[in-house]
Write a protein that holds these residues in place. Structure first.
Motif, PDB file in Angstrom:
ATOM      1  N   MET A  59     -51.734  19.237  53.857  1.00 14.92           N
ATOM      2  CA  MET A  59     -52.088  18.481  52.676  1.00 14.92           C
ATOM      3  C   MET A  59     -51.978  19.357  51.427  1.00 14.92           C
ATOM      4  O   MET A  59     -51.546  18.892  50.381  1.00 14.92           O
ATOM      5  CB  MET A  59     -53.505  17.926  52.811  1.00 14.92           C
ATOM      6  CG  MET A  59     -53.648  16.805  53.776  1.00 14.92           C
ATOM      7  SD  MET A  59     -55.368  16.268  53.818  1.00 14.92           S
ATOM      8  CE  MET A  59     -55.309  15.204  55.214  1.00 14.92           C
ATOM      9  N   MET A  60     -52.373  20.640  51.593  1.00 12.70           N
ATOM     10  CA  MET A  60     -52.311  21.542  50.446  1.00 12.70           C
ATOM     11  C   MET A  60     -50.861  21.774  50.017  1.00 12.70           C
ATOM     12  O   MET A  60     -50.543  21.745  48.826  1.00 12.70           O
ATOM     13  CB  MET A  60     -52.970  22.874  50.792  1.00 12.70           C
ATOM     14  CG  MET A  60     -53.135  23.781  49.607  1.00 12.70           C
ATOM     15  SD  MET A  60     -54.092  25.228  49.977  1.00 12.70           S
ATOM     16  CE  MET A  60     -52.858  26.303  50.612  1.00 12.70           C
ATOM     17  N   ALA A  61     -49.979  21.964  50.979  1.00 11.59           N
ATOM     18  CA  ALA A  61     -48.577  22.200  50.649  1.00 11.59           C
ATOM     19  C   ALA A  61     -47.956  20.968  50.005  1.00 11.59           C
ATOM     20  O   ALA A  61     -47.207  21.071  49.034  1.00 11.59           O
ATOM     21  CB  ALA A  61     -47.805  22.596  51.911  1.00 11.59           C
ATOM     22  N   LYS A  62     -48.268  19.787  50.527  1.00 13.21           N
ATOM     23  CA  LYS A  62     -47.705  18.563  49.966  1.00 13.21           C
ATOM     24  C   LYS A  62     -48.245  18.306  48.564  1.00 13.21           C
ATOM     25  O   LYS A  62     -47.515  17.878  47.673  1.00 13.21           O
ATOM     26  CB  LYS A  62     -48.004  17.377  50.886  1.00 13.21           C
ATOM     27  CG  LYS A  62     -47.204  17.430  52.186  1.00 13.21           C
ATOM     28  CD  LYS A  62     -47.543  16.288  53.101  1.00 13.21           C
ATOM     29  CE  LYS A  62     -46.945  14.997  52.694  1.00 13.21           C
ATOM     30  NZ  LYS A  62     -45.506  14.899  52.717  1.00 13.21           N
ATOM     31  N   GLY A  63     -49.541  18.564  48.343  1.00 13.94           N
ATOM     32  CA  GLY A  63     -50.115  18.399  47.014  1.00 13.94           C
ATOM     33  C   GLY A  63     -49.525  19.384  46.024  1.00 13.94           C
ATOM     34  O   GLY A  63     -49.223  19.038  44.873  1.00 13.94           O
ATOM     35  N   SER A  64     -49.323  20.622  46.468  1.00 12.45           N
ATOM     36  CA  SER A  64     -48.723  21.635  45.606  1.00 12.45           C
ATOM     37  C   SER A  64     -47.306  21.236  45.222  1.00 12.45           C
ATOM     38  O   SER A  64     -46.895  21.385  44.064  1.00 12.45           O
ATOM     39  CB  SER A  64     -48.717  22.981  46.336  1.00 12.45           C
ATOM     40  OG  SER A  64     -48.059  23.946  45.580  1.00 12.45           O
ATOM     41  N   THR A  87     -59.056   9.506  59.831  1.00 14.63           N
ATOM     42  CA  THR A  87     -59.258   9.991  58.466  1.00 14.63           C
ATOM     43  C   THR A  87     -58.002  10.665  57.915  1.00 14.63           C
ATOM     44  O   THR A  87     -57.670  10.510  56.743  1.00 14.63           O
ATOM     45  CB  THR A  87     -60.446  10.958  58.379  1.00 14.63           C
ATOM     46  OG1 THR A  87     -60.270  12.003  59.334  1.00 14.63           O
ATOM     47  CG2 THR A  87     -61.748  10.238  58.642  1.00 14.63           C
ATOM     48  N   ALA A  88     -57.274  11.387  58.765  1.00 12.40           N
ATOM     49  CA  ALA A  88     -56.034  12.029  58.299  1.00 12.40           C
ATOM     50  C   ALA A  88     -54.955  10.987  58.028  1.00 12.40           C
ATOM     51  O   ALA A  88     -54.206  11.107  57.058  1.00 12.40           O
ATOM     52  CB  ALA A  88     -55.549  13.042  59.330  1.00 12.40           C
ATOM     53  N   ALA A  89     -54.867   9.971  58.864  1.00 12.20           N
ATOM     54  CA  ALA A  89     -53.852   8.935  58.672  1.00 12.20           C
ATOM     55  C   ALA A  89     -54.103   8.129  57.395  1.00 12.20           C
ATOM     56  O   ALA A  89     -53.173   7.694  56.736  1.00 12.20           O
ATOM     57  CB  ALA A  89     -53.820   8.006  59.877  1.00 12.20           C
ATOM     58  N   ARG A  90     -55.357   7.959  57.055  1.00 13.16           N
ATOM     59  CA  ARG A  90     -55.688   7.212  55.840  1.00 13.16           C
ATOM     60  C   ARG A  90     -55.749   8.126  54.623  1.00 13.16           C
ATOM     61  O   ARG A  90     -56.079   7.680  53.530  1.00 13.16           O
ATOM     62  CB  ARG A  90     -57.014   6.488  56.028  1.00 13.16           C
ATOM     63  CG  ARG A  90     -56.913   5.449  57.161  1.00 13.16           C
ATOM     64  CD  ARG A  90     -58.101   4.568  57.261  1.00 13.16           C
ATOM     65  NE  ARG A  90     -58.160   3.723  56.075  1.00 13.16           N
ATOM     66  CZ  ARG A  90     -59.283   3.306  55.524  1.00 13.16           C
ATOM     67  NH1 ARG A  90     -60.436   3.638  56.048  1.00 13.16           N
ATOM     68  NH2 ARG A  90     -59.270   2.536  54.459  1.00 13.16           N
ATOM     69  N   ASN A  91     -55.463   9.427  54.798  1.00  9.35           N
ATOM     70  CA  ASN A  91     -55.480  10.410  53.708  1.00  9.35           C
ATOM     71  C   ASN A  91     -56.795  10.378  52.934  1.00  9.35           C
ATOM     72  O   ASN A  91     -56.819  10.259  51.713  1.00  9.35           O
ATOM     73  CB  ASN A  91     -54.304  10.188  52.750  1.00  9.35           C
ATOM     74  CG  ASN A  91     -52.999  10.629  53.354  1.00  9.35           C
ATOM     75  OD1 ASN A  91     -52.973  11.600  54.090  1.00  9.35           O
ATOM     76  ND2 ASN A  91     -51.954   9.911  53.067  1.00  9.35           N
ATOM     77  N   MET A  92     -57.878  10.505  53.646  1.00  6.02           N
ATOM     78  CA  MET A  92     -59.188  10.443  53.008  1.00  6.02           C
ATOM     79  C   MET A  92     -59.690  11.826  52.585  1.00  6.02           C
ATOM     80  O   MET A  92     -60.724  11.933  51.958  1.00  6.02           O
ATOM     81  CB  MET A  92     -60.193   9.773  53.954  1.00  6.02           C
ATOM     82  CG  MET A  92     -59.832   8.318  54.191  1.00  6.02           C
ATOM     83  SD  MET A  92     -60.706   7.448  55.516  1.00  6.02           S
ATOM     84  CE  MET A  92     -62.324   8.102  55.526  1.00  6.02           C
TER      85      MET A  92
END
Length: 130
Positions: free
Chosen positions: A1-6, A115-120
């Motif tokens: 998630m951090m890499a994708k957000g970056s 929770t990961a699939a819903r990106n919470m």
């Protein structure tokens, strides 16, 4: 998630810099070869992993790929381990707490997946879909 957000934020900054350069092409007087829209070429490139020269790789895409591969490996090992425990429990005498563990593992696994699939987790409030 951090890499994708970056990567998302990097693309936002890149887009805005490119738009500013396009709007202010005459006012900024930056030669075309120094603008973000110009072709990006390092001095030397070599795709061989054993070379110390730059290569055509995206660090953010590599991080995302490493995360995906690691998640898949972790899930595979976890499922094999869980199946082995179920088989051992069914074959003979087991510890008294093993049924509780065998029930908690799928519940926690399902909670993480949902929770990961819903990106919470860790969602940006600023970024919107393009």
């Amino acid at each position: 998630m951090m890499a994708k957000g970056s990567k998302a934020w990097y693309e936002v900054y890149e887009r805005y810099i490119f738009e500013i350069e396009q709007e202010e092409a005459e006012g900024l007087k930056i030669p075309e070869r120094y603008r973000l829209g110009a072709l990006c070429r390092p001095w030397e490139m070599n795709g061989n992993l054993f070379s110390k020269k730059a290569g055509r790789y995206s660090p953010s895409r590599l991080n995302i790929t490493i995360g995906s591969v690691t998640l898949t490996a972790w899930l595979t090992v976890g499922l094999i381990h869980y199946a082995a425990n179920v088989i051992l429990y069914a074959e003979g005498p087991a510890l008294c707490w093993l049924p509780l563990i065998l029930a908690l593992i799928p519940a926690s696994f399902l909670a993480v997946l949902v929770t990961a699939a819903r990106n919470m987790w860790g969602r940006s409030r600023s970024l919107v879909k393009p």
